[in-house]
Enzyme design. Structure first.
Site, PDB file in Angstrom:
ATOM      1  CD  GLU A  65      -1.444   0.592   3.463  1.00  0.00           C
ATOM      2  OE1 GLU A  65      -2.219   1.569   3.568  1.00  0.00           O
ATOM      3  OE2 GLU A  65      -1.786  -0.367   4.436  1.00  0.00           O
TER       4      GLU A  65
ATOM      5  CB  SER B  96      -8.361   4.157   8.682  1.00  0.00           C
ATOM      6  OG  SER B  96      -9.063   4.000   7.747  1.00  0.00           O
TER       7      SER B  96
ATOM      8  NE  ARG C   5       3.334   3.398   8.476  1.00  0.00           N
ATOM      9  CZ  ARG C   5       3.232   3.580  10.014  1.00  0.00           C
ATOM     10  NH1 ARG C   5       4.029   3.326  10.855  1.00  0.00           N
ATOM     11  NH2 ARG C   5       1.870   3.728  10.104  1.00  0.00           N
TER      12      ARG C   5
HETATM   13  N1  LIG Z   1     -17.441   9.288   1.883  1.00  0.00           N
HETATM   14  C1  LIG Z   1     -16.540   8.940   3.060  1.00  0.00           C
HETATM   15  N2  LIG Z   1     -16.823   8.148   3.933  1.00  0.00           N
HETATM   16  C2  LIG Z   1     -16.024   7.623   5.039  1.00  0.00           C
HETATM   17  N3  LIG Z   1     -14.934   8.449   5.207  1.00  0.00           N
HETATM   18  C3  LIG Z   1     -14.520   9.413   4.351  1.00  0.00           C
HETATM   19  C4  LIG Z   1     -15.657   9.820   3.453  1.00  0.00           C
HETATM   20  N4  LIG Z   1     -14.781  10.807   2.705  1.00  0.00           N
HETATM   21  C5  LIG Z   1     -13.665  11.259   3.275  1.00  0.00           C
HETATM   22  N5  LIG Z   1     -13.765  10.257   4.613  1.00  0.00           N
HETATM   23  C6  LIG Z   1     -12.410  10.358   5.670  1.00  0.00           C
HETATM   24  O1  LIG Z   1     -11.358   9.622   4.679  1.00  0.00           O
HETATM   25  C7  LIG Z   1     -10.994   8.826   5.820  1.00  0.00           C
HETATM   26  C8  LIG Z   1     -10.483   7.308   5.223  1.00  0.00           C
HETATM   27  O2  LIG Z   1      -9.497   7.628   4.269  1.00  0.00           O
HETATM   28  P1  LIG Z   1      -8.681   7.024   3.026  1.00  0.00           P
HETATM   29  O3  LIG Z   1      -9.723   6.303   2.459  1.00  0.00           O
HETATM   30  O4  LIG Z   1      -7.422   7.531   2.645  1.00  0.00           O
HETATM   31  O5  LIG Z   1      -8.162   5.751   4.347  1.00  0.00           O
HETATM   32  P2  LIG Z   1      -8.423   4.239   4.308  1.00  0.00           P
HETATM   33  O6  LIG Z   1      -7.360   3.734   3.161  1.00  0.00           O
HETATM   34  O7  LIG Z   1      -9.733   3.596   4.199  1.00  0.00           O
HETATM   35  O8  LIG Z   1      -7.530   3.802   5.741  1.00  0.00           O
HETATM   36  P3  LIG Z   1      -6.255   3.063   5.781  1.00  0.00           P
HETATM   37  O9  LIG Z   1      -5.143   3.512   4.587  1.00  0.00           O
HETATM   38  O10 LIG Z   1      -5.661   3.557   7.173  1.00  0.00           O
HETATM   39  O11 LIG Z   1      -6.411   1.664   5.813  1.00  0.00           O
HETATM   40  C9  LIG Z   1     -12.134   8.445   6.669  1.00  0.00           C
HETATM   41  O12 LIG Z   1     -11.716   8.094   8.063  1.00  0.00           O
HETATM   42  C10 LIG Z   1     -12.757   9.832   6.977  1.00  0.00           C
HETATM   43  O13 LIG Z   1     -12.212  10.613   7.804  1.00  0.00           O
HETATM   44  C1  LIG Z   2      -2.162   0.401   9.411  1.00  0.00           C
HETATM   45  C2  LIG Z   2      -2.295   1.389   8.250  1.00  0.00           C
HETATM   46  C3  LIG Z   2      -0.867   1.232   7.736  1.00  0.00           C
HETATM   47  C4  LIG Z   2      -3.259   1.054   7.236  1.00  0.00           C
HETATM   48  O1  LIG Z   2      -3.362   1.850   6.163  1.00  0.00           O
HETATM   49  C5  LIG Z   2      -2.680   2.849   8.601  1.00  0.00           C
HETATM   50  O2  LIG Z   2      -3.851   2.751   8.922  1.00  0.00           O
HETATM   51  C6  LIG Z   2      -1.749   3.301   9.824  1.00  0.00           C
HETATM   52  O3  LIG Z   2      -0.663   3.777   9.250  1.00  0.00           O
HETATM   53  N1  LIG Z   2      -2.140   3.634  10.982  1.00  0.00           N
HETATM   54  C7  LIG Z   2      -1.278   4.095  11.919  1.00  0.00           C
HETATM   55  C8  LIG Z   2      -0.578   2.982  12.707  1.00  0.00           C
HETATM   56  C9  LIG Z   2       0.413   3.740  13.730  1.00  0.00           C
HETATM   57  O4  LIG Z   2       0.132   3.795  14.830  1.00  0.00           O
HETATM   58  O5  LIG Z   2       1.730   3.780  13.217  1.00  0.00           O
END
Ligand SMILES: Nc1ncnc2c1ncn2[C@@H]1O[C@H](COP(=O)(O)OP(=O)(O)OP(=O)(O)O)[C@@H](O)[C@H]1O
Ligand SMILES: CC(C)(CO)[C@@H](O)C(=O)NCCC(=O)O
Length: 609
Positions: free
Chosen positions: A295, A413, A428
């Site tokens: 990712e 997230s 990272r």
């Molecule tokens: N339509 C939506 N529904 C839900 N969250 C949204 C939306 N639009 C923006 N967001 C925001 O985007 C965030 C998720 O961002 P993103 O898609 O970049 O992360 P992710 O890929 O799901 O998470 P991670 O990379 O941590 O696994 C949500 O937590 C929220 O704050």
């Molecule tokens: C676990 C991932 C990499 C998933 O995208 C992301 O949600 C993240 O970087 N979370 C924070 C984890 C930390 O505390 O470093």
């Protein structure tokens, strides 16, 4: 801007054409999506118009990238440009659509679909995974206002068959039927449905089958949540951007199974934690493999690609006379605040008076500040609108060598922080669990709001000083010795320790949402600054869907970086803030070693492409 209907049609049509192609070509070498560049160093993934044979091979292929995150699944789709004499199946279907447009405009099929994406809501109730008729055996829609084609019995999705009903009023005299084969994909379906309005020969059972496709297709359209403009790559094609909530994955896969018949030897580029977690489900339900990519590697690759090739993709907020203007500055420096002269806040900042503190594109900046990690971070900036077009400053950054090294702060997230040294070298360096879903989860729990948009809407209207405990609440004024203004946030949500203030606060969801937004954003800004210093970088690229339409957070981050680095660091943002990973997955799935240069392939580009 492509609407969600159009995106789905492209998706359905393109994969549908893939499917039929692979059926006919079974046994032959799979076409370019899985073609390795070892056989050709030409840009197979984004074919050059100057290489017609390559274009022909690649043109009928679907090009998807998925980034399946903890909260959102981002989908990108590349549609190649039409070339004279070489038409993709999708483009042929498009042409066919144009031919039948007049019929559609009479209000029966295509025109209705385009006008009203929500038309099915009026005809169908989704209930525990099944589609049932809304009301009795009559359509409640008027012809020309989103009516379904004429059919005469009820919907029954859960049984595996779908039937629709319509009163005679909206069934102009005779049933219209379309053969099942014509519903292989969205475009074909609509074209042929339109064409066959007078085909009274088609059987009722075939008609039922067709209706089922249509219902699936429209359900599919409804799961998208984002609104991003497509990126046009001149001479190459267009990239479309969509996303849906990851918790709807099973629904997405079921609909995909019904609509996109991707053959088993296919793989779609995917990244994010979900590419691993859902890998088996993709195969079991939708019937195709995921070609997985890391990712963060995908993220870096996607950022690089977008920043270089998408027009006006990256941007920053203004500096100059407004440097520090959007931030609630700490106390003006006085002898007492900087006895040893070591304070960071010296020099020209002294000369900026409170009256000069303005936000150029905002009507108001309310005073408040937040001290973290030795620095005061901006708080409580009021934003009027989330449209980037309203921002002051939008320009193209060329990610050339001088741009490296840079920091990526990806606010999904959770938050990942990377130091990027080159397109394929990164580390990272940190992260925090206080990310986008912390904001969304907390606001949802505190206010009962149901979506990110709602949470943001509340936050834009809120005043966090009603929720946060400020330095002034503790000191009764400034804490001059430590250069902390009375408006500095001493403790996020700190006022809620008081029972009366807590119960009052629970009636002001907008203040709570604003406080949550500032808490999360300022914490990220603080970490970004520390990591930028430690990594010795000048550019900090903030990405992730948390920033989608979130001008408030972007301004906070921009001003914080600028102010605390005394103008030496730059916060940079992407228009397609959350989709870089999916773009990286798409590029990765095409087995191209250097897609960026290959994109620009022509005589002027060296032969390695
Ligand atoms: N339509 C939506 N529904 C839900 N969250 C949204 C939306 N639009 C923006 N967001 C925001 O985007 C965030 C998720 O961002 P993103 O898609 O970049 O992360 P992710 O890929 O799901 O998470 P991670 O990379 O941590 O696994 C949500 O937590 C929220 O704050
Ligand atoms: C676990 C991932 C990499 C998933 O995208 C992301 O949600 C993240 O970087 N979370 C924070 C984890 C930390 O505390 O470093």
């Amino acid at each position: 801007m492509a609407c969600r209907e159009e995106f789905t049609q492209n998706l359905i049509a393109e994969v549908g054409s893939l499917s039929s192609k692979s059926t006919h070509d079974s046994g032959k070498k799979p076409p370019a999506m899985s073609v390795s560049i070892s056989t050709s160093l030409k840009p197979a993934y984004l074919p050059s118009p100057r290489d017609p044979s390559m274009f022909k091979e690649a043109s009928s292929l679907a090009r998807f990238g998925l980034d399946i995150g903890g909260t959102l699944c981002k989908v990108v789709y590349f549609e190649p440009l039409r070339e004279s004499g070489i038409e993709s199946d999708l483009q042929k279907l498009r042409s066919a659509m144009v031919e039948v447009e007049p019929l559609a405009e009479e209000g029966f099929v295509r025109g209705d679909v385009k006008k009203d994406n929500n038309m099915m809501e009026n005809a169908i109730v989704v209930n525990s995974g099944s589609l049932i008729e809304n009301g009795n055996s009559e359509c409640s829609q008027e012809r020309g206002q989103g009516s379904l084609p004429a059919i005469d019995s009820g919907f029954e999705f859960s049984q595996g068959t779908v039937e629709a009903s319509c009163s005679k009023e909206f069934c102009p005299g005779k049933e219209k039927h379309v053969p099942v084969e014509m519903a292989k994909n969205g475009h074909a379906y609509e074209v042929e449905l339109t064409k066959s309005i007078d085909d009274a020969e088609t059987s009722k059972s075939e008609y039922r089958e067709l209706s089922k496709k249509e219902i699936f297709r429209r359900q599919f359209n409804k799961i998208w949540v984002s609104n991003h403009e497509p990126v046009n790559l001149p001479g190459r094609g267009t990239i479309y951007f969509k996303c849906f909530e990851t918790w709807r994955m099973e629904e997405f896969l079921s609909l995909t199974k019904e609509l996109l018949h991707v053959s088993k030897d296919r793989a779609i580029g995917a990244t994010g934690g979900g590419a691993r977690k859902f890998s088996d489900r993709f195969l079991e339900i939708a019937g195709f493999h995921l070609q997985r990519a890391d990712e963060l590697r995908s993220l870096v690759r996607g950022i690089d690609f977008l920043a270089r090739h998408a027009d006006q993709e990256s941007f920053e907020y203004p500096k100059g006379p407004y440097r520090g203007g959007a931030i609630q500055r700490p106390l003006p420096l006085t002898e007492t605040s900087s006895d040893d002269g070591s304070s960071e806040h010296s020099g020209d900042e002294k000369t900026i008076s409170e009256n000069e503190i303005r936000c150029k594109a905002e009507n108001e900046c309310s005073p408040s500040a937040n001290s973290q990690n030795g620095g005061t971070f901006p708080t409580n900036i009021k934003s009027h609108g989330s449209n980037l077009e309203q921002t002051d400053y939008l320009y193209q950054i060329s990610t050339n060598e001088a741009f490296y090294p840079y920091l990526v702060v990806n606010i999904g997230s959770g938050v990942s922080i990377l130091r990027v040294d080159s397109t394929d070298k990164f580390e990272r360096v940190g992260g925090t669990s206080l990310g986008g879903s912390t904001f969304l989860g907390l606001v949802a729990a505190l206010t009962g709001c149901n979506s990110f948009e709602e949470a943001m809407h509340l936050a834009r209207e809120g005043d966090s000083t009603q929720i946060d405990m400020l330095v002034g609440d503790i000191y009764g004024g400034d804490y001059k010795e430590m250069n902390l203004a009375s408006t500095t946030v001493a403790s996020s949500f700190g006022k809620l320790v008081h029972p009366e203030k807590r119960s009052a606060a629970m009636k002001t969801p907008h203040h709570l949402a604003k406080a949550a937004l500032l808490m999360v954003t300022n914490n990220i800004g603080s970490l970004a600054m520390l990591h930028a210093r430690a990594a010795d970088v000048k550019h900090v690229m903030f990405t992730g869907s948390f920033l989608h339409g979130n001008e408030l957070a972007m301004r906070l981050l921009a001003v914080a970086m600028d102010f605390w680095s005394k103008g030496n660091m730059q916060a940079i943002f992407l228009r397609h803030e959350g989709h870089a990973g999916a773009v990286g997955a798409l590029l990765n799935s095409l087995h191209i070693s250097d897609p960026i240069d290959c994109l620009l392939f022509d005589e002027s580009i060296p032969t390695h492409c």
